[in-house]
Design a protein around this motif. Structure first.
Motif, PDB file in Angstrom:
ATOM      1  N   ARG A 312      75.734  21.143  42.421  1.00  0.00           N
ATOM      2  CA  ARG A 312      76.806  21.162  43.427  1.00  0.00           C
ATOM      3  C   ARG A 312      77.083  22.574  43.915  1.00  0.00           C
ATOM      4  NH1 ARG A 312      79.728  16.564  44.505  1.00  0.00           N
ATOM      5  NH2 ARG A 312      80.398  17.918  46.231  1.00  0.00           N
ATOM      6  N   LEU A 313      77.047  23.547  43.000  1.00  0.00           N
ATOM      7  CA  LEU A 313      77.250  24.941  43.416  1.00  0.00           C
ATOM      8  C   LEU A 313      76.124  25.396  44.338  1.00  0.00           C
ATOM      9  CD1 LEU A 313      78.442  26.592  40.067  1.00  0.00           C
ATOM     10  CD2 LEU A 313      79.819  26.192  42.112  1.00  0.00           C
ATOM     11  N   PHE A 314      74.922  24.989  44.033  1.00  0.00           N
ATOM     12  CA  PHE A 314      73.783  25.363  44.873  1.00  0.00           C
ATOM     13  C   PHE A 314      73.897  24.734  46.264  1.00  0.00           C
ATOM     14  CE2 PHE A 314      69.561  24.290  46.543  1.00  0.00           C
ATOM     15  CZ  PHE A 314      69.004  25.561  46.636  1.00  0.00           C
ATOM     16  N   ILE A 315      74.295  23.451  46.303  1.00  0.00           N
ATOM     17  CA  ILE A 315      74.451  22.775  47.600  1.00  0.00           C
ATOM     18  C   ILE A 315      75.548  23.442  48.426  1.00  0.00           C
ATOM     19  CG2 ILE A 315      75.164  20.611  48.711  1.00  0.00           C
ATOM     20  CD1 ILE A 315      73.840  19.140  46.350  1.00  0.00           C
ATOM     21  N   GLY A 316      76.694  23.781  47.760  1.00  0.00           N
ATOM     22  CA  GLY A 316      77.784  24.461  48.461  1.00  0.00           C
ATOM     23  C   GLY A 316      77.369  25.819  48.993  1.00  0.00           C
ATOM     24  N   PHE A 317      76.646  26.574  48.155  1.00  0.00           N
ATOM     25  CA  PHE A 317      76.163  27.892  48.571  1.00  0.00           C
ATOM     26  C   PHE A 317      75.200  27.768  49.747  1.00  0.00           C
ATOM     27  CE2 PHE A 317      72.745  31.059  48.247  1.00  0.00           C
ATOM     28  CZ  PHE A 317      73.481  32.233  48.408  1.00  0.00           C
ATOM     29  N   TYR A 318      74.311  26.772  49.701  1.00  0.00           N
ATOM     30  CA  TYR A 318      73.322  26.584  50.768  1.00  0.00           C
ATOM     31  C   TYR A 318      74.000  26.224  52.091  1.00  0.00           C
ATOM     32  CZ  TYR A 318      69.323  24.694  53.311  1.00  0.00           C
ATOM     33  OH  TYR A 318      68.366  24.459  54.266  1.00  0.00           O
ATOM     34  N   ARG A 319      75.010  25.364  52.035  1.00  0.00           N
ATOM     35  CA  ARG A 319      75.724  24.955  53.254  1.00  0.00           C
ATOM     36  C   ARG A 319      76.453  26.144  53.887  1.00  0.00           C
ATOM     37  NH1 ARG A 319      78.414  19.214  51.195  1.00  0.00           N
ATOM     38  NH2 ARG A 319      76.500  17.939  51.466  1.00  0.00           N
ATOM     39  N   LYS A 320      77.112  26.969  53.061  1.00  0.00           N
ATOM     40  CA  LYS A 320      77.828  28.138  53.594  1.00  0.00           C
ATOM     41  C   LYS A 320      76.854  29.109  54.259  1.00  0.00           C
ATOM     42  CE  LYS A 320      81.823  28.196  50.496  1.00  0.00           C
ATOM     43  NZ  LYS A 320      82.549  28.971  49.454  1.00  0.00           N
ATOM     44  N   GLN A 321      75.730  29.345  53.585  1.00  0.00           N
ATOM     45  CA  GLN A 321      74.747  30.268  54.159  1.00  0.00           C
ATOM     46  C   GLN A 321      74.133  29.697  55.438  1.00  0.00           C
ATOM     47  OE1 GLN A 321      74.302  33.393  53.045  1.00  0.00           O
ATOM     48  NE2 GLN A 321      75.935  32.864  51.586  1.00  0.00           N
ATOM     49  N   SER A 322      73.985  28.369  55.537  1.00  0.00           N
ATOM     50  CA  SER A 322      73.453  27.742  56.732  1.00  0.00           C
ATOM     51  C   SER A 322      74.421  27.900  57.897  1.00  0.00           C
ATOM     52  CB  SER A 322      73.185  26.243  56.489  1.00  0.00           C
ATOM     53  OG  SER A 322      72.201  26.076  55.503  1.00  0.00           O
ATOM     54  N   VAL A 323      75.725  27.720  57.609  1.00  0.00           N
ATOM     55  CA  VAL A 323      76.740  27.905  58.656  1.00  0.00           C
ATOM     56  C   VAL A 323      76.755  29.347  59.162  1.00  0.00           C
ATOM     57  CG1 VAL A 323      79.222  27.902  59.126  1.00  0.00           C
ATOM     58  CG2 VAL A 323      78.187  26.023  57.831  1.00  0.00           C
ATOM     59  N   LYS A 324      76.705  30.314  58.258  1.00  0.00           N
ATOM     60  CA  LYS A 324      76.662  31.717  58.645  1.00  0.00           C
ATOM     61  C   LYS A 324      75.438  32.037  59.495  1.00  0.00           C
ATOM     62  CE  LYS A 324      79.257  33.654  54.745  1.00  0.00           C
ATOM     63  NZ  LYS A 324      79.208  34.568  53.578  1.00  0.00           N
ATOM     64  N   ALA A 325      74.292  31.452  59.109  1.00  0.00           N
ATOM     65  CA  ALA A 325      73.055  31.700  59.853  1.00  0.00           C
ATOM     66  C   ALA A 325      73.147  31.117  61.260  1.00  0.00           C
ATOM     67  CB  ALA A 325      71.887  31.084  59.104  1.00  0.00           C
TER      68      ALA A 325
END
Length: 329
Positions: A312-325
């Motif tokens: 879940r932490l990995f999925i949350g981190f990936y989503r935040k980085q995708s939004v920033k990108a």
């Protein structure tokens, strides 16, 4: 009055205010973190509960079905056969690693070769027995201790292989019986023509010594009986001769006592010489609890929960980085 004093007080007040703000922010961060943790567990309560139930269930299943057992045989290698013993155990271990079930079953005689996992041998450190009545061993230990750590020296292979007792330890997937593993292993270790010849000659030599000792004891008894009859029959008039005969009598009695003790030692010695690798005791089916063995009912639920949190932490981190990108693009 010092003109810098007001400035110092103001600086101290500013420092205290900054420290207070930092402490306040720390408590605020802790509160936020605790809330997020509680929110995470409440939000995913059903999934977490399912994972815990599955983990406990699988843990109980594996604890029951995947048990391993340790077994120990205490042995004494006779006729300087220690190196032979160690090489044979190393050979069996290599065949276990190779999964050579034909060798283990046909040559060694183990009934269920697929169930045996590992075998090894270690000496039982007994330095007192090592140097008992052996001056050369005591001097050797003293000499070696001068140039290094005495503990390492006593546990070194060159030293430890000379100890009297050794422990053969093997591990199996299931419980075993004496006839299924212990007896076949010992029979295999004792099947050696060279050491059988040494055994035969050694036992023969001990028996010859015992016969000779019995003969000498009978002769001493004859001398003692003759002296007793002489004393009872007549009094000796020459005191010097009597003194000399009495001294010889004491020597004869001491010799007889020494020979009787030696005969007792030989009888005990023969008990241990009936086998090349003498088994003194065997302890079977000790449930192995090393590592996570027997504890999977506790380990698996924690492992599943920890893995879920990481995912879940990995999925949350990936989503935040995708939004920033996406925003940066």
């Amino acid at each position: 009055m010092n003109k810098n004093q007001p400035n110092n007080q103001e600086d101290q007040e500013i420092d205290l205010m900054q420290i207070s703000k930092k402490i306040g922010k720390l408590f605020e961060w802790i509160n936020t973190f605790l809330f997020r943790c509680i929110h995470f567990f409440v939000k995913n309560a059903i999934i977490i509960l399912i994972l815990l139930v599955i983990g406990v269930g699988l843990g109980f299943y594996f604890d029951v079905t995947k048990k391993t057992y340790d077994h120990q045989i205490m042995v004494t290698p006779n006729f300087e056969s220690t190196d032979y013993l160690y090489s044979k155990i190393e050979l069996i271990e290599s065949k276990i690693k190779e999964r050579d079930t034909v060798f283990l079953k046909e040559i060694v005689g183990i009934k269920s070769p697929k169930e045996i996992i590992k075998i090894e041998i270690k000496p039982i450190t007994d330095v007192y027995k090592f140097i008992e009545n052996k001056t050369e061993n005591f001097e050797l230990i003293k000499l070696m201790a001068e140039g290094g750590d005495i503990k390492k020296i006593l546990e070194d292979n060159l030293t430890s292989k000379n100890y009297t007792l050794h422990t053969i330890t093997f591990k199996t997937k299931k419980q075993t019986k004496n006839t299924e593993t212990v007896e076949p292993i010992l029979n295999y270790l004792n099947e050696t023509d060279y050491y059988k010849k040494i055994q035969k000659e050694t036992v023969n030599n001990v028996q010859i010594k015992m016969i000779q000792n019995d003969t000498i004891i009978l002769q001493i008894n004859g001398v003692l009986n003759g002296f007793s009859n002489m004393v009872n029959g007549a009094q000796k008039s020459d005191k010097l001769v009597y003194y000399n005969e009495n001294t010889q009598l004491n020597d004869a009695i001491k010799t007889k006592e020494t020979l009787i003790n030696e005969q007792g030692d030989h009888r005990v010695e023969l008990v241990g010489l009936d086998k090349i690798i003498k088994d003194n005791s065997a302890t079977l089916n000790i449930e192995n609890t090393d590592s996570v063995n027997g504890r999977l009912k506790l380990v698996l639920p924690i492992l599943f929960l920890f893995s879920f949190i990481l995912i879940r932490l990995f999925i949350g981190f990936y989503r935040k980085q995708s939004v920033k990108a996406n925003l940066s693009n």
